[in-house]
Design a protein around this motif. Structure first.
Motif, PDB file in Angstrom:
ATOM      1  N   GLY A 297       0.705  -1.297  -0.118  1.00 23.92           N
ATOM      2  CA  GLY A 297      -0.200   0.103  -0.156  1.00 23.92           C
ATOM      3  C   GLY A 297       0.820   1.369   0.030  1.00 23.92           C
ATOM      4  N   VAL A 298       1.651   1.265   0.806  1.00 19.77           N
ATOM      5  CA  VAL A 298       2.723   2.524   0.921  1.00 19.77           C
ATOM      6  C   VAL A 298       3.583   2.591  -0.400  1.00 19.77           C
ATOM      7  CG1 VAL A 298       4.985   3.405   1.906  1.00 19.77           C
ATOM      8  CG2 VAL A 298       2.844   2.289   3.458  1.00 19.77           C
ATOM      9  N   MET A 299       3.997   1.711  -0.934  1.00 26.38           N
ATOM     10  CA  MET A 299       4.648   1.560  -2.258  1.00 26.38           C
ATOM     11  C   MET A 299       3.450   2.344  -3.312  1.00 26.38           C
ATOM     12  SD  MET A 299       5.696  -1.625  -4.824  1.00 26.38           S
ATOM     13  CE  MET A 299       3.819  -2.187  -4.948  1.00 26.38           C
ATOM     14  N   THR A 300       2.432   1.856  -3.189  1.00 25.42           N
ATOM     15  CA  THR A 300       1.512   2.304  -4.337  1.00 25.42           C
ATOM     16  C   THR A 300       1.292   3.724  -4.243  1.00 25.42           C
ATOM     17  OG1 THR A 300       0.528  -0.057  -4.368  1.00 25.42           O
ATOM     18  CG2 THR A 300      -0.808   1.940  -5.240  1.00 25.42           C
ATOM     19  N   ALA A 301       1.250   4.307  -2.834  1.00 28.00           N
ATOM     20  CA  ALA A 301       1.144   5.779  -2.665  1.00 28.00           C
ATOM     21  C   ALA A 301       2.365   6.402  -3.028  1.00 28.00           C
ATOM     22  CB  ALA A 301       0.646   5.877  -1.356  1.00 28.00           C
ATOM     23  N   ILE A 302       3.406   5.779  -2.788  1.00 25.82           N
ATOM     24  CA  ILE A 302       4.697   6.458  -3.343  1.00 25.82           C
ATOM     25  C   ILE A 302       4.733   6.717  -4.967  1.00 25.82           C
ATOM     26  CG2 ILE A 302       7.188   6.407  -3.544  1.00 25.82           C
ATOM     27  CD1 ILE A 302       7.404   4.992  -0.644  1.00 25.82           C
ATOM     28  N   GLY A 303       4.147   5.689  -5.450  1.00 25.86           N
ATOM     29  CA  GLY A 303       4.348   5.595  -7.136  1.00 25.86           C
ATOM     30  C   GLY A 303       3.152   6.360  -7.576  1.00 25.86           C
ATOM     31  N   GLU A 304       1.961   6.432  -6.808  1.00 20.37           N
ATOM     32  CA  GLU A 304       1.123   7.690  -7.546  1.00 20.37           C
ATOM     33  C   GLU A 304       1.192   8.943  -7.052  1.00 20.37           C
ATOM     34  OE1 GLU A 304      -1.259   6.826  -9.444  1.00 20.37           O
ATOM     35  OE2 GLU A 304      -1.261   4.597  -9.416  1.00 20.37           O
ATOM     36  N   SER A 305       1.579   9.187  -5.694  1.00 23.49           N
ATOM     37  CA  SER A 305       1.804  10.543  -5.217  1.00 23.49           C
ATOM     38  C   SER A 305       2.799  11.030  -4.531  1.00 23.49           C
ATOM     39  CB  SER A 305       0.411  10.896  -4.296  1.00 23.49           C
ATOM     40  OG  SER A 305       0.461  10.027  -3.162  1.00 23.49           O
ATOM     41  N   SER A 306       3.872  10.136  -4.408  1.00 21.30           N
ATOM     42  CA  SER A 306       5.193  10.305  -3.592  1.00 21.30           C
ATOM     43  C   SER A 306       4.641  10.746  -2.241  1.00 21.30           C
ATOM     44  CB  SER A 306       5.929  11.594  -4.083  1.00 21.30           C
ATOM     45  OG  SER A 306       6.467  11.220  -5.420  1.00 21.30           O
ATOM     46  N   LEU A 307       3.523  10.145  -1.708  1.00 18.40           N
ATOM     47  CA  LEU A 307       3.035  10.243  -0.213  1.00 18.40           C
ATOM     48  C   LEU A 307       2.345  11.472   0.093  1.00 18.40           C
ATOM     49  CD1 LEU A 307       5.600   8.093   1.671  1.00 18.40           C
ATOM     50  CD2 LEU A 307       3.067   7.607   0.901  1.00 18.40           C
ATOM     51  N   VAL A 308       2.104  12.445  -0.928  1.00 19.95           N
ATOM     52  CA  VAL A 308       1.527  13.616  -0.969  1.00 19.95           C
ATOM     53  C   VAL A 308      -0.057  13.471  -1.375  1.00 19.95           C
ATOM     54  CG1 VAL A 308       1.455  16.076  -1.798  1.00 19.95           C
ATOM     55  CG2 VAL A 308       3.572  15.029  -1.497  1.00 19.95           C
ATOM     56  N   ASN A 309      -0.866  13.961  -0.341  1.00 25.80           N
ATOM     57  CA  ASN A 309      -2.315  13.761  -0.627  1.00 25.80           C
ATOM     58  C   ASN A 309      -2.887  14.821  -1.615  1.00 25.80           C
ATOM     59  OD1 ASN A 309      -4.561  12.614  -0.023  1.00 25.80           O
ATOM     60  ND2 ASN A 309      -5.207  14.050   1.613  1.00 25.80           N
ATOM     61  N   LEU A 310      -2.436  14.499  -2.804  1.00 26.87           N
ATOM     62  CA  LEU A 310      -2.970  15.406  -3.979  1.00 26.87           C
ATOM     63  C   LEU A 310      -4.379  15.699  -4.124  1.00 26.87           C
ATOM     64  CD1 LEU A 310      -0.453  13.815  -6.801  1.00 26.87           C
ATOM     65  CD2 LEU A 310      -0.051  15.981  -5.201  1.00 26.87           C
ATOM     66  N   ASP A 311      -4.674  17.023  -4.267  1.00 28.18           N
ATOM     67  CA  ASP A 311      -5.839  17.606  -4.398  1.00 28.18           C
ATOM     68  C   ASP A 311      -6.260  17.985  -6.249  1.00 28.18           C
ATOM     69  OD1 ASP A 311      -8.759  18.039  -4.200  1.00 28.18           O
ATOM     70  OD2 ASP A 311      -8.216  19.953  -3.299  1.00 28.18           O
ATOM     71  N   HIS A 312      -5.659  17.105  -6.870  1.00 27.82           N
ATOM     72  CA  HIS A 312      -5.576  17.165  -8.344  1.00 27.82           C
ATOM     73  C   HIS A 312      -5.025  15.879  -9.099  1.00 27.82           C
ATOM     74  CE1 HIS A 312      -1.292  17.590  -8.915  1.00 27.82           C
ATOM     75  NE2 HIS A 312      -1.118  18.004  -7.947  1.00 27.82           N
ATOM     76  N   GLY A 313      -5.354  15.839 -10.441  1.00 29.54           N
ATOM     77  CA  GLY A 313      -5.321  14.651 -10.990  1.00 29.54           C
ATOM     78  C   GLY A 313      -4.119  15.060 -12.139  1.00 29.54           C
TER      79      GLY A 313
END
Length: 206
Positions: free
Chosen positions: A98-114
């Motif tokens: 799960g952490v790996m996926t979040a790193i890959g998707e957002s670098s662990l930043v809770n992004l408010d954009h796509g």
């Protein structure tokens, strides 16, 4: 004739010396360049984090950092991902997925954009606004977003036999199934750093 021979030998010898010096110079330049790259990589991997007090997220103490190059502002998001997994009875290996996926998707930043591929994507996992991932508020809540990620993962047939990046891809359906693999070492380090548990490279089969 002897003088010519001596002159040629002198020139030949000087040429060898010049070549030798050239090789030494090139080696020194190469070593210095590699050292510079190593120092640069070390600097990138270990940022200077703000000197802040530890925070507690779901029973996990989150330090100022860095852990695997991440400071506390991102580590608290990782802690929420781990907390969601723990509440579902999911162990360290899949917590790290799960952490790996979040790193890959957002670098662990809770992004408010796509992005261009998903303009409606939001949150740590860049979950789409297609009804499968809940409301905007749920996608922007790290704990809830992670819970939905894990809920879908454990329904994938044979998920425990997959590699970490295959597990992530089975849920996220990224255009590149290997996209998440490069984030696995960092994810392991984050989970181990926050939980004190050892993260195996394969999922337990029991």
């Amino acid at each position: 004739m002897r003088r010519v021979g001596i002159t040629l030998a002198s020139v030949f010898g000087a040429g060898i010396v010049a070549v030798g010096i050239g090789v030494v110079v090139l080696v020194v330049i190469a070593v210095n360049s590699l050292a510079g790259i190593a120092r640069s990589s070390a600097t990138e991997a270990a940022p200077t984090c703000p000197n802040v007090a530890s925070k507690t997220v779901g029973g996990l103490v989150v330090p100022a950092g860095p852990i695997a190059g991440f400071c506390q502002d991102r580590l608290v998001n990782a802690a929420s991902v781990i907390e969601a997994a723990e509440d579902l009875g999911i162990g360290p290996h899949t917590q790290a997925v799960g952490v790996m996926t979040a790193i890959g998707e957002s670098s662990l930043v809770n992004l408010d954009h796509g992005d261009a591929a998903g303009p409606d994507s939001r949150g740590l996992f860049q979950q789409r606004d297609n009804g499968a991932w809940g409301t905007y508020e749920q996608r922007m809540d790290p704990y809830t977003a992670a819970s939905k990620f894990y809920a879908k993962l454990v329904k994938v047939p044979g998920w425990k036999t997959m590699t970490p990046t295959q597990m992530a891809h089975a849920v996220q359906v990224n255009s590149d199934p290997e996209h998440y693999a490069k984030s696995w070492p960092a994810a392991k380090a984050v989970v181990e750093g926050l939980t004190g548990e050892t993260v195996p490279d394969t999922a337990p089969q029991d």
